[in-house]
Design a protein around this motif. Structure first.
Motif, PDB file in Angstrom:
ATOM      1  N   TYR A  69      -9.203  -2.343  -1.582  1.00 19.07           N
ATOM      2  CA  TYR A  69      -9.218  -0.996  -2.156  1.00 19.07           C
ATOM      3  C   TYR A  69      -7.832  -0.364  -2.080  1.00 19.07           C
ATOM      4  O   TYR A  69      -7.386   0.286  -3.028  1.00 19.07           O
ATOM      5  CB  TYR A  69     -10.245  -0.122  -1.434  1.00 19.07           C
ATOM      6  N   LYS A  70      -7.150  -0.570  -0.962  1.00 19.38           N
ATOM      7  CA  LYS A  70      -5.794  -0.011  -0.825  1.00 19.38           C
ATOM      8  C   LYS A  70      -4.856  -0.599  -1.872  1.00 19.38           C
ATOM      9  O   LYS A  70      -4.014   0.096  -2.422  1.00 19.38           O
ATOM     10  CB  LYS A  70      -5.234  -0.279   0.573  1.00 19.38           C
ATOM     11  N   ARG A  71      -5.011  -1.890  -2.157  1.00 17.16           N
ATOM     12  CA  ARG A  71      -4.100  -2.566  -3.089  1.00 17.16           C
ATOM     13  C   ARG A  71      -4.408  -2.243  -4.550  1.00 17.16           C
ATOM     14  O   ARG A  71      -3.513  -1.979  -5.325  1.00 17.16           O
ATOM     15  CB  ARG A  71      -4.159  -4.087  -2.891  1.00 17.16           C
ATOM     16  N   LYS A  72      -5.686  -2.328  -4.930  1.00 16.83           N
ATOM     17  CA  LYS A  72      -6.028  -2.233  -6.356  1.00 16.83           C
ATOM     18  C   LYS A  72      -7.296  -1.426  -6.628  1.00 16.83           C
ATOM     19  O   LYS A  72      -7.991  -1.680  -7.613  1.00 16.83           O
ATOM     20  CB  LYS A  72      -6.203  -3.630  -6.958  1.00 16.83           C
ATOM     21  N   GLY A  73      -7.626  -0.489  -5.768  1.00 11.96           N
ATOM     22  CA  GLY A  73      -8.781   0.360  -6.020  1.00 11.96           C
ATOM     23  C   GLY A  73     -10.102  -0.389  -5.923  1.00 11.96           C
ATOM     24  O   GLY A  73     -10.226  -1.368  -5.197  1.00 11.96           O
ATOM     25  N   ILE A  74     -11.069   0.064  -6.695  1.00  6.03           N
ATOM     26  CA  ILE A  74     -12.422  -0.501  -6.612  1.00  6.03           C
ATOM     27  C   ILE A  74     -12.440  -1.980  -7.006  1.00  6.03           C
ATOM     28  O   ILE A  74     -13.093  -2.791  -6.347  1.00  6.03           O
ATOM     29  CB  ILE A  74     -13.412   0.320  -7.465  1.00  6.03           C
ATOM     30  N   LEU A  75     -11.730  -2.346  -8.059  1.00  6.97           N
ATOM     31  CA  LEU A  75     -11.693  -3.765  -8.448  1.00  6.97           C
ATOM     32  C   LEU A  75     -11.070  -4.618  -7.349  1.00  6.97           C
ATOM     33  O   LEU A  75     -11.519  -5.734  -7.082  1.00  6.97           O
ATOM     34  CB  LEU A  75     -10.921  -3.956  -9.750  1.00  6.97           C
ATOM     35  N   GLY A  76     -10.035  -4.113  -6.710  1.00  8.37           N
ATOM     36  CA  GLY A  76      -9.424  -4.837  -5.594  1.00  8.37           C
ATOM     37  C   GLY A  76     -10.407  -5.026  -4.459  1.00  8.37           C
ATOM     38  O   GLY A  76     -10.464  -6.098  -3.846  1.00  8.37           O
ATOM     39  N   ALA A  77     -11.188  -3.990  -4.178  1.00  8.56           N
ATOM     40  CA  ALA A  77     -12.199  -4.089  -3.125  1.00  8.56           C
ATOM     41  C   ALA A  77     -13.244  -5.150  -3.474  1.00  8.56           C
ATOM     42  O   ALA A  77     -13.632  -5.950  -2.613  1.00  8.56           O
ATOM     43  CB  ALA A  77     -12.867  -2.727  -2.915  1.00  8.56           C
ATOM     44  N   VAL A  78     -13.664  -5.179  -4.727  1.00  7.43           N
ATOM     45  CA  VAL A  78     -14.668  -6.162  -5.160  1.00  7.43           C
ATOM     46  C   VAL A  78     -14.117  -7.585  -5.062  1.00  7.43           C
ATOM     47  O   VAL A  78     -14.762  -8.477  -4.501  1.00  7.43           O
ATOM     48  CB  VAL A  78     -15.152  -5.853  -6.600  1.00  7.43           C
ATOM     49  N   PHE A  79     -12.914  -7.816  -5.580  1.00  9.75           N
ATOM     50  CA  PHE A  79     -12.328  -9.159  -5.553  1.00  9.75           C
ATOM     51  C   PHE A  79     -12.075  -9.624  -4.118  1.00  9.75           C
ATOM     52  O   PHE A  79     -12.318 -10.787  -3.785  1.00  9.75           O
ATOM     53  CB  PHE A  79     -11.036  -9.204  -6.376  1.00  9.75           C
ATOM     54  N   SER A  80     -11.574  -8.728  -3.265  1.00 12.03           N
ATOM     55  CA  SER A  80     -11.315  -9.090  -1.871  1.00 12.03           C
ATOM     56  C   SER A  80     -12.611  -9.434  -1.145  1.00 12.03           C
ATOM     57  O   SER A  80     -12.675 -10.419  -0.399  1.00 12.03           O
ATOM     58  CB  SER A  80     -10.613  -7.937  -1.153  1.00 12.03           C
ATOM     59  N   THR A  81     -13.627  -8.637  -1.365  1.00  8.68           N
ATOM     60  CA  THR A  81     -14.915  -8.871  -0.730  1.00  8.68           C
ATOM     61  C   THR A  81     -15.520 -10.191  -1.200  1.00  8.68           C
ATOM     62  O   THR A  81     -16.001 -10.990  -0.385  1.00  8.68           O
ATOM     63  CB  THR A  81     -15.877  -7.701  -1.012  1.00  8.68           C
ATOM     64  N   LEU A  82     -15.469 -10.429  -2.502  1.00 14.91           N
ATOM     65  CA  LEU A  82     -15.991 -11.701  -3.020  1.00 14.91           C
ATOM     66  C   LEU A  82     -15.217 -12.885  -2.463  1.00 14.91           C
ATOM     67  O   LEU A  82     -15.795 -13.927  -2.142  1.00 14.91           O
ATOM     68  CB  LEU A  82     -15.963 -11.705  -4.553  1.00 14.91           C
ATOM     69  N   GLY A  83     -13.904 -12.733  -2.342  1.00  6.83           N
ATOM     70  CA  GLY A  83     -13.088 -13.798  -1.765  1.00  6.83           C
ATOM     71  C   GLY A  83     -13.487 -14.094  -0.327  1.00  6.83           C
ATOM     72  O   GLY A  83     -13.555 -15.249   0.088  1.00  6.83           O
TER      73      GLY A  83
END
Length: 180
Positions: A69-83
């Motif tokens: 989320y800090k890096r790329k907002g909501i999409l960043g949070a989703v991608f990081s979590t999925l990773g």
């Protein structure tokens, strides 16, 4: 899109190469996110880790969500979590298909025992790393020791210890005049 894939891949590596949960992941999170990628500071990481312990869910997943989320907002949070969760989903799915054969194997039993020893060492390393960064004076040392003793030798729920310590930290900050 490139940074979203980088977030996914970084957390996929962390999620796939560490065992034992959030405490054992902290050294790898620090190496990958602070030292290698420079996405967050060590203080940010410890803050995310502390908040991740206080929020529902798995600490490592919470931390990955905060960093994303800090890096790329909501999409960043989703991608990081999925990773972070993808390796576990893959590994658990494969193991579930062969669970009976795995659990009977002496090799697997010995491997799990070896992993437990390393997980213990990583947890001790994490405790010392966090203590060096957070225990700054006699008062914080006393809080740390008291919380440890209460967690080890009483039935006080750890979540209550975290909440009380957080409230104490706010009060201490106000008394010292360090709250911004």
């Amino acid at each position: 899109m490139k940074e979203l894939l980088e977030l996914y891949c970084a957390f996929f590596r962390i999620g796939g190469l560490t065992f034992g949960g959030g405490l054992t992941m902290l050294p790898m999170l620090k190496h990958e996110l602070v030292e290698k990628k420079k996405w967050v500071t060590e203080e940010d990481l410890l803050d995310y880790y502390a908040v991740g312990q206080c929020t529902p869910g798995i600490i490592a997943v919470n931390v990955s969500t905060f960093v994303g989320y800090k890096r790329k907002g909501i999409l960043g949070a989703v991608f990081s979590t999925l990773g972070m969760i993808s390796p576990s989903l893959i590994i658990v799915s494969v193991i579930a298909m062969f669970l009976n054969q795995f659990m009977e194997s002496e090799t697997v039993k010995h491997a799990v025992n070896g992993i437990k020893v390393v997980v213990c060492a990583l947890m001790v390393n994490t405790v010392f790393t966090m203590a060096k960064k957070t225990v700054k004076d006699k008062i914080t040392a006393a809080v740390c020791i008291l919380a440890f003793l209460l967690a080890m030798f009483t039935p006080v729920p750890t979540v209550l210890l975290v909440i009380i310590s957080g409230i104490f930290g706010v009060i201490l900050g106000k008394v010292r005049g360090t709250e911004k």
